[in-house]
Design an enzyme around this catalytic site. Structure first.
Site, mmCIF file in Angstrom:
data_model
loop_
_atom_site.group_PDB
_atom_site.id
_atom_site.type_symbol
_atom_site.label_atom_id
_atom_site.label_comp_id
_atom_site.label_asym_id
_atom_site.label_seq_id
_atom_site.Cartn_x
_atom_site.Cartn_y
_atom_site.Cartn_z
ATOM 1 N N GLN A 155 0.878 -1.174 0.000
ATOM 2 C CA GLN A 155 0.000 0.000 0.000
ATOM 3 C C GLN A 155 0.909 1.215 0.000
ATOM 4 O O GLN A 155 1.609 1.456 0.976
ATOM 5 C CB GLN A 155 -0.924 -0.019 1.232
ATOM 6 N N GLN A 157 0.069 4.730 -1.000
ATOM 7 C CA GLN A 157 -0.454 6.040 -0.610
ATOM 8 C C GLN A 157 -0.562 6.123 0.916
ATOM 9 O O GLN A 157 -0.964 5.148 1.532
ATOM 10 C CB GLN A 157 -1.849 6.246 -1.211
ATOM 11 N N PRO A 282 -6.315 -2.615 4.193
ATOM 12 C CA PRO A 282 -6.777 -1.527 5.070
ATOM 13 C C PRO A 282 -7.767 -0.541 4.455
ATOM 14 O O PRO A 282 -8.293 0.307 5.172
ATOM 15 C CB PRO A 282 -5.472 -0.807 5.444
ATOM 16 N N GLY A 284 -11.092 0.340 1.508
ATOM 17 C CA GLY A 284 -12.140 -0.208 0.655
ATOM 18 C C GLY A 284 -11.529 -0.531 -0.691
ATOM 19 O O GLY A 284 -11.667 -1.633 -1.222
ATOM 20 N N GLY A 285 -10.814 0.447 -1.211
ATOM 21 C CA GLY A 285 -10.138 0.229 -2.476
ATOM 22 C C GLY A 285 -8.974 1.184 -2.616
ATOM 23 O O GLY A 285 -8.884 2.195 -1.908
ATOM 24 N N MET A 286 -8.054 0.835 -3.506
ATOM 25 C CA MET A 286 -6.917 1.704 -3.812
ATOM 26 C C MET A 286 -6.738 1.694 -5.328
ATOM 27 O O MET A 286 -6.627 0.639 -5.943
ATOM 28 C CB MET A 286 -5.670 1.183 -3.078
ATOM 29 N N GLU A 287 -6.688 2.921 -5.873
ATOM 30 C CA GLU A 287 -6.760 3.114 -7.312
ATOM 31 C C GLU A 287 -5.464 2.857 -8.062
ATOM 32 O O GLU A 287 -5.096 3.624 -8.960
ATOM 33 C CB GLU A 287 -7.240 4.539 -7.581
ATOM 34 N N HIS A 311 -15.815 4.408 -7.776
ATOM 35 C CA HIS A 311 -14.904 5.363 -7.129
ATOM 36 C C HIS A 311 -13.455 5.147 -7.602
ATOM 37 O O HIS A 311 -12.800 6.086 -8.064
ATOM 38 C CB HIS A 311 -15.016 5.221 -5.608
ATOM 39 N N GLU A 312 -12.986 3.928 -7.498
ATOM 40 C CA GLU A 312 -11.581 3.677 -7.863
ATOM 41 C C GLU A 312 -11.365 3.900 -9.359
ATOM 42 O O GLU A 312 -10.323 4.396 -9.781
ATOM 43 C CB GLU A 312 -11.135 2.273 -7.433
ATOM 44 N N HIS A 315 -10.843 7.525 -10.143
ATOM 45 C CA HIS A 315 -9.477 7.999 -9.891
ATOM 46 C C HIS A 315 -8.582 7.885 -11.135
ATOM 47 O O HIS A 315 -7.528 8.524 -11.188
ATOM 48 C CB HIS A 315 -8.822 7.201 -8.760
ATOM 49 N N GLU A 334 -9.733 13.286 -4.015
ATOM 50 C CA GLU A 334 -10.878 12.547 -3.481
ATOM 51 C C GLU A 334 -12.241 13.224 -3.712
ATOM 52 O O GLU A 334 -13.228 12.552 -3.981
ATOM 53 C CB GLU A 334 -10.671 12.243 -1.992
ATOM 54 N N ASP A 391 -1.377 10.889 6.378
ATOM 55 C CA ASP A 391 -2.425 9.927 6.666
ATOM 56 C C ASP A 391 -3.366 10.393 7.784
ATOM 57 O O ASP A 391 -4.553 10.124 7.759
ATOM 58 C CB ASP A 391 -1.750 8.622 7.092
ATOM 59 N N TYR A 399 -13.312 14.178 0.939
ATOM 60 C CA TYR A 399 -14.286 13.403 0.155
ATOM 61 C C TYR A 399 -15.635 14.125 0.100
ATOM 62 O O TYR A 399 -16.160 14.403 -0.970
ATOM 63 C CB TYR A 399 -14.532 12.040 0.800
ATOM 64 N N ARG A 571 -10.276 -3.427 7.306
ATOM 65 C CA ARG A 571 -10.615 -2.188 6.596
ATOM 66 C C ARG A 571 -10.715 -1.065 7.618
ATOM 67 O O ARG A 571 -11.574 -1.098 8.495
ATOM 68 C CB ARG A 571 -11.932 -2.383 5.855
HETATM 69 N N1 BES Z 1 -7.112 6.531 -2.473
HETATM 70 C C1 BES Z 1 -8.074 6.143 -1.507
HETATM 71 C C2 BES Z 1 -7.484 5.376 -0.358
HETATM 72 C C3 BES Z 1 -6.423 6.113 0.409
HETATM 73 C C4 BES Z 1 -6.598 7.431 0.785
HETATM 74 C C5 BES Z 1 -5.273 5.471 0.788
HETATM 75 C C6 BES Z 1 -5.605 8.085 1.495
HETATM 76 C C7 BES Z 1 -4.287 6.128 1.489
HETATM 77 C C8 BES Z 1 -4.452 7.444 1.847
HETATM 78 C C9 BES Z 1 -9.209 5.342 -2.132
HETATM 79 O O1 BES Z 1 -9.551 5.734 -3.416
HETATM 80 C C10 BES Z 1 -10.438 5.556 -1.299
HETATM 81 O O2 BES Z 1 -10.879 6.663 -1.224
HETATM 82 N N2 BES Z 1 -10.961 4.504 -0.696
HETATM 83 C C11 BES Z 1 -12.166 4.560 0.060
HETATM 84 C C12 BES Z 1 -13.286 4.133 -0.840
HETATM 85 C C13 BES Z 1 -14.511 4.857 -0.802
HETATM 86 C C14 BES Z 1 -14.571 6.286 -0.496
HETATM 87 C C15 BES Z 1 -15.498 4.415 -1.850
HETATM 88 C C16 BES Z 1 -12.045 3.578 1.217
HETATM 89 O O3 BES Z 1 -11.000 2.930 1.332
HETATM 90 O O4 BES Z 1 -12.936 3.446 2.011
HETATM 91 ZN ZN ZN Z 2 -10.565 7.635 -3.354
#
Ligand code: BES
Ligand code: ZN
Length: 627
Positions: A155, A157, A282, A284-287, A311-312, A315, A334, A391, A399, A571
């Site tokens: 991971q 980001q 950790p 939901g998703g990572m793009e 969402h992903e 991105h 975001e 972080d 968001y 998560r």
């Molecule tokens: N890029 C983010 C995850 C992220 C943000 C990782 C900041 C590290 C630092 C990813 O696109 C995201 O926003 N995930 C959300 C999904 C959701 C808003 C649909 C999540 O993980 O919950």
């Molecule tokens: Zn995102």
């Protein structure tokens, strides 16, 4: 632009009229000072990375060499970021050269300064990761779905790529990469790059990412999984026992790509695949480009949580194509992505579904504003994360307030004009970075002044809270849910002929809006009618468990279920929400008992957040593992 401030960027990919990326050289752009990277790209910067690494599951170490093509602006040094890495040797154009590691910073790690000649074109670093690496999570077979093979994922980001690759870890520095990765036979490796569709015989894999990306998007996953195509350009990777389920759940992926392209222009990354990781992932998703990493908790069996994929995918434009220049501009990644996510969902499933998602976001925003009421600066869109771990500053303001701003802009100028503006914005800034200020100027010139509209952009960006002119979000479906809830609260009865039609968004809204006065008897009544405690939908589980804690409900073995949920799912958003509820309801002791057991299953980003929340101090050896 001052020459000293200009960064020569030798490949700038722009979209031509037919939509194909084209290489233009040379180009110049301004490097914005930022506090989360030691890199000095005005002196020298990386343009291409070649990794030759092997992944050892016994020692839990990645080792090998990283070779970098660099652009040198007459400097005798190049500075990279590194954290918890073991640097063995460095060469410049094939000859051993000097390097030094700077003072250790808890967040940033160490500056790795390499001596180069003014004509140096390439450097090579021999290195190893260590036990302290934060980006990597090494999983035992037991922690996976199939329980047959170990698993590893990275991971990156926001600033974790430097913990597995020495790199210039700033979102402003883009590079192409290729990699030779050796893994144990019988395992497969995939990256944010062109990927294999089958296991190799010898455990050797080759990867190539030909579009320039920032370091935080370099990603690797290793395990036993298979590929199943959805269309020519979309598909899923998952462990064997999950593959069909995952494929069915995400079967609309190609339609999502088509809807997104119709809105904001051609998909720039050729392939869009998703890999479903073990439940400790950790996020939901990572793009990660070409290959989104996703949690298995969105596999609900009824496609109800697939807005995560929208969402992903979004991105791929906001974030991966036009990247936030610094982590202070995180809302550009975001907020735009949530706005775009809603538009994709609306295009595929209609306005009703999109309205529900938008109202959930609006409610999330209210909750976040409430929880940040003592630190109002944290509710500004433009952040100041200097001296902080990015972080920590990344709450849901970026968001949900970001989304609300863009939705308000859309409603102010009208959808047609806003869409045309956004399409142009992505086209003009493809493969480059954006600051909040630069976006403000671009918006003024190309949308507001053009159509003679006044808009309080500065207030939205630089003031805490939400301005008066915010868009009002309504959902007829949720109005009905509220009515059903109120009826239940006054009559003690619930009309199940209405609720059988409900989607998981309606259930989530229903549960989240329980009043403070809700009694244990009422909780019990609802649980016997709908068995929320044993729901197979992770989102419903999360909000229900939060309410069980808020309302001191212990029926239906819910306490054991909560513990089981927290020990299997990593998560962060889910885990944090539930642990916060323990804390809020004076059950810190119980929380810590569970956390002792669940922590070893968490990735470092989740563990760090929960350590802080619960005031947990890890035992020294364990701390070494998660630092
Ligand atoms: N890029 C983010 C995850 C992220 C943000 C990782 C900041 C590290 C630092 C990813 O696109 C995201 O926003 N995930 C959300 C999904 C959701 C808003 C649909 C999540 O993980 O919950
Ligand atoms: Zn995102």
């Amino acid at each position: 632009m001052k020459p000293s401030n200009a960064l020569l960027y030798f490949i700038l990919l722009i979209m031509t009229s037919c939509g194909q990326p084209k290489v233009v050289e040379p180009e110049v752009y301004t490097y914005v000072e930022e506090s989360h990277s030691y890199a000095k790209p005005n002196n020298a910067f990386i343009t291409h990375l070649k990794l030759d690494i092997s992944v050892n599951f016994e020692t839990e170490i990645i080792s090998g060499t990283a070779t970098y093509d660099i652009k040198n602006n007459n400097s005798t040094q190049i500075v990279l970021d590194s954290k918890h890495l073991d640097i063995e040797s460095v060469t410049a154009d094939g000859k051993e050269t000097e390097f030094s590691l700077g003072a250790k910073d808890k967040q940033l790690g160490q500056a790795l300064t390499v001596t180069i000649g003014k004509n140096t074109k390439q450097i090579e670093i021999v290195y190893k990761t260590t036990k302290d690496t934060e980006a990597l999570q090494w999983l035992k077979a037991q922690q996976t779905a199939d329980k047959t093979h170990p698993f590893l994922f990275t991971q990156g980001q926001a600033i974790l790529t430097r913990t597995w690759i020495p790199i210039q870890d700033s979102p402003q520095i883009r590079l192409t990469y290729e990699a030779n990765v050796k893994v144990p036979k019988g395992l497969m490796a995939v990256m944010s790059a062109e990927n294999p569709k089958e296991k190799s015989q010898d455990g050797l894999y080759h990867f190539k990412m030909k579009q320039p990306i920032p370091a935080y998007l370099i990603a690797l996953a290793v395990g036993s999984f298979e590929y199943k195509a959805i269309s020519e350009r979309t598909g899923v990777y998952a462990e064997k026992t999950m593959l069909t389920k995952v494929h069915d759940e995400f079967s609309d992926m190609d339609k999502m790509v088509a809807a997104a392209e119709a809105l904001y222009g051609k998909y720039a990354w050729d392939q869009f695949d998703v890999i479903v990781l073990p439940p400790s992932f950790p996020f939901g998703g990572m793009e990660n480009p070409r290959l989104t990493f996703a949690t298995p908790t969105v596999i609900a069996g009824d496609k109800s949580l697939t807005s995560l994929i929208a969402h992903e995918l979004a991105h791929s434009w906001s974030g991966n194509l036009v990247t936030n220049a610094t982590w202070n501009d995180f809302w550009l990644n975001e907020g735009f992505t949530v706005y775009f996510e809603m538009r994709i969902m609306e295009a595929l499933y209609g306005k009703e579904r999109a309205d529900m998602l938008a109202l959930i976001s609006r409610q999330d925003l209210d909750e976040e504003l409430e929880s940040l009421k003592d630190t109002p600066n944290a509710t500004k869109l433009k952040l100041d994360l200097k001296g902080k771990n990015p972080d920590d500053g990344m709450n849901s303001i970026a968001y949900d307030k970001g989304y609300l701003l863009l939705r308000t802009l859309e409603e102010t100028v009208g959808r047609d004009k806003f869409d045309a503006f956004l399409k142009q914005y992505f086209k003009e800034h493809a493969f480059s970075t954006m600051t909040t200020e630069k976006f403000g100027t671009y918006l003024n010139t190309n949308l507001l002044e053009k159509h003679q509209i006044t808009f309080n952009m500065d207030e939205w960006i630089n003031q805490p809270g939400v301005p008066e002119n915010q868009a009002v979000i309504n959902s007829d479906k949720f109005t009905n849910v509220k009515r059903t809830l109120e009826e239940f609260l006054t009559t003690g009865k619930i009309d199940t002929s209405i609720t059988t039609e409900w989607t998981s968004q309606e259930w989530v809204y229903f549960i989240r809006n329980f009043p403070k006065t809700m009694t244990v008897d009422q909780m019990k009544h609802l649980d016997s009618a709908f068995n929320f405690t044993n729901s197979s939908n992770s989102y419903i589980q999360m909000v229900w468990y939060e309410q069980a804690l808020n309302h001191d409900y212990h029926g239906n073995n819910v306490d054991q279920k909560i513990e089981a949920f927290l020990t299997s799912v990593g998560r962060r958003w889910y885990v944090e929400t539930i642990f916060k509820a323990f804390k809020r309801n004076n059950r810190l002791e119980d929380a810590l008992k569970i956390y002792e057991k669940s922590r070893p299953n968490y990735h470092s980003v989740t563990a760090t957040t929960i350590d802080d929340l619960l005031g947990y101090e890890p035992e020294p050896e364990e701390e070494e593992l998660l630092k």
